[in-house]
Design a protein around this motif. Structure first.
Motif, PDB file in Angstrom:
ATOM      1  N   PRO A 157       0.849  -1.429   0.019  1.00  0.00           N
ATOM      2  CA  PRO A 157      -0.109  -0.089  -0.046  1.00  0.00           C
ATOM      3  C   PRO A 157       0.863   1.135  -0.158  1.00  0.00           C
ATOM      4  N   MET A 158       2.185   1.186   0.380  1.00  0.00           N
ATOM      5  CA  MET A 158       3.039   2.513   0.568  1.00  0.00           C
ATOM      6  C   MET A 158       3.710   2.691  -1.135  1.00  0.00           C
ATOM      7  N   SER A 159       3.209   1.681  -1.906  1.00  0.00           N
ATOM      8  CA  SER A 159       4.172   1.564  -3.085  1.00  0.00           C
ATOM      9  C   SER A 159       4.063   3.122  -4.022  1.00  0.00           C
ATOM     10  N   GLY A 160       2.590   3.555  -4.098  1.00  0.00           N
ATOM     11  CA  GLY A 160       2.337   4.953  -4.787  1.00  0.00           C
ATOM     12  C   GLY A 160       3.096   5.982  -4.255  1.00  0.00           C
ATOM     13  N   TYR A 161       3.491   6.119  -2.849  1.00  0.00           N
ATOM     14  CA  TYR A 161       4.131   7.307  -2.159  1.00  0.00           C
ATOM     15  C   TYR A 161       5.565   7.129  -2.327  1.00  0.00           C
ATOM     16  N   ILE A 162       6.159   5.937  -2.556  1.00  0.00           N
ATOM     17  CA  ILE A 162       7.564   5.838  -2.600  1.00  0.00           C
ATOM     18  C   ILE A 162       8.307   6.674  -3.448  1.00  0.00           C
ATOM     19  N   PRO A 163       8.091   6.726  -4.607  1.00  0.00           N
ATOM     20  CA  PRO A 163       8.735   7.757  -5.585  1.00  0.00           C
ATOM     21  C   PRO A 163       8.874   9.345  -5.216  1.00  0.00           C
ATOM     22  N   VAL A 164       7.910   9.784  -4.496  1.00  0.00           N
ATOM     23  CA  VAL A 164       7.900  11.105  -4.164  1.00  0.00           C
ATOM     24  C   VAL A 164       8.958  11.139  -2.803  1.00  0.00           C
ATOM     25  N   LEU A 165       8.735  10.104  -1.941  1.00  0.00           N
ATOM     26  CA  LEU A 165       9.676   9.959  -0.688  1.00  0.00           C
ATOM     27  C   LEU A 165      10.989   9.954  -1.251  1.00  0.00           C
ATOM     28  N   LEU A 166      11.353   9.010  -2.174  1.00  0.00           N
ATOM     29  CA  LEU A 166      12.697   8.769  -2.386  1.00  0.00           C
ATOM     30  C   LEU A 166      13.322  10.092  -3.116  1.00  0.00           C
ATOM     31  N   GLY A 167      12.473  10.633  -3.942  1.00  0.00           N
ATOM     32  CA  GLY A 167      12.938  12.059  -4.761  1.00  0.00           C
ATOM     33  C   GLY A 167      13.272  12.966  -3.502  1.00  0.00           C
ATOM     34  N   ALA A 168      12.605  13.223  -2.466  1.00  0.00           N
ATOM     35  CA  ALA A 168      12.726  14.132  -1.309  1.00  0.00           C
ATOM     36  C   ALA A 168      13.955  13.786  -0.607  1.00  0.00           C
ATOM     37  N   TRP A 169      14.158  12.579  -0.512  1.00  0.00           N
ATOM     38  CA  TRP A 169      15.379  12.307   0.038  1.00  0.00           C
ATOM     39  C   TRP A 169      16.576  12.550  -0.308  1.00  0.00           C
ATOM     40  N   GLU A 170      16.558  11.991  -1.736  1.00  0.00           N
ATOM     41  CA  GLU A 170      17.890  12.373  -2.586  1.00  0.00           C
ATOM     42  C   GLU A 170      18.178  13.620  -3.090  1.00  0.00           C
TER      43      GLU A 170
END
Length: 272
Positions: A157-170
């Protein structure tokens, strides 16, 4: 060994100790006897201390580390409804922290309050890991990001949020631990069906008590989720054998103060 110790000179035979016992094992006093727990019922005592602390004359003492008994000072529990309401309503999740250190002694003071939290059957299953080095907190945040990467294009269920979170982290934004200097991990025995709730209750005690010590908190949901299944993170946390992470909380001195009460949805109550 006697379950309870009763001072016959102080006991008024009021029966309160018997009435408040959740296990109903304290036989009430009569004109000839003092309150007593029969040997056949002693194993049922959960050491909750209701009998002890509810005795108006302080005649009864639970025989569980009796030398540690602490009387409640007069007026110690007097908090006005308005003061309590404002204290709880202004509680905030802190996501900006100063670099000022929180001494271990202060953390232990707050945790000492949390150990009095309610637990199923008074089992007190919650134990703590305090990550007190900011570099290790950041390492844990990085491992949580590594866990998130395994969820890309998955059914999680977290999958859809992951790209945004990864982008912010990077881009240098710590969306995991918010730059918090410290992390608190509550861990519980594996296989205990109620211990997870006990841990949330204990963490809530820490969360509510912390601002009185000048400490701000934020529930570390991403870390908690990762710690349930990501072995590298579990190893980094150093969870003892047979125990698992129940939840985590970041904390430190808040960078900003609170000057008002936030809005919330209207209260919804159904009376039956």
């Amino acid at each position: 060994m006697a379950t309870i110790l009763v001072n016959q000179d102080l006991c008024t035979r009021c029966g309160i100790c018997s009435f408040v016992c959740p296990m109903s094992i304290v036989d009430p006093a009569d004109e000839n006897t003092l309150p007593k727990v029969q040997d056949s019922k002693a194993a049922m005592c959960i050491r909750c201390g209701h009998c002890d602390v509810s005795c108006p004359s302080q005649a009864l003492l639970l025989n569980d580390r009796p030398d540690e008994k602490v009387p409640l000072p007069a007026g110690a529990s007097t908090i006005s409804p308005d003061s309590m309401a404002f204290y709880l309503k202004k509680r905030r999740s802190v996501r900006r922290f100063t670099k000022d250190p929180v001494p271990k002694e202060k953390i232990l003071e707050i945790l000492d309050i949390a150990r009095y939290a309610a637990s199923g059957g008074n089992g007190q299953p919650v134990e703590w890991i305090v990550v007190h080095d900011p570099k290790n907190v950041q390492k844990i945040a990085g491992l949580t990001i590594e866990w998130m990467k395994t969820l890309v294009n998955s059914a999680h269920p977290m999958s859809g949020y992951i790209p945004v979170l990864l982008g912010a982290w990077e881009s240098g934004n710590d969306v995991i631990c918010r730059g918090a200097p410290y992390l608190l991990v509550a861990h519980i025995p594996e296989g205990n069906p109620v211990a997870s709730v006990d841990a949330i209750i204990a963490l809530t005690h820490f969360d509510v008590a912390a601002p009185a010590f000048g400490v701000g908190t934020c529930w570390a949901g991403f870390v908690a989720m990762a710690a349930t299944s990501y072995e590298p993170l579990q190893k980094e946390l150093g969870l003892p054998a047979g125990r698992k992470c129940a939840y985590a909380m970041m904390f430190g001195h808040p960078q900003y103060k609170v000057y008002g009460i936030p809005r919330r949805k209207p209260l919804q109550v159904t009376w039956r």
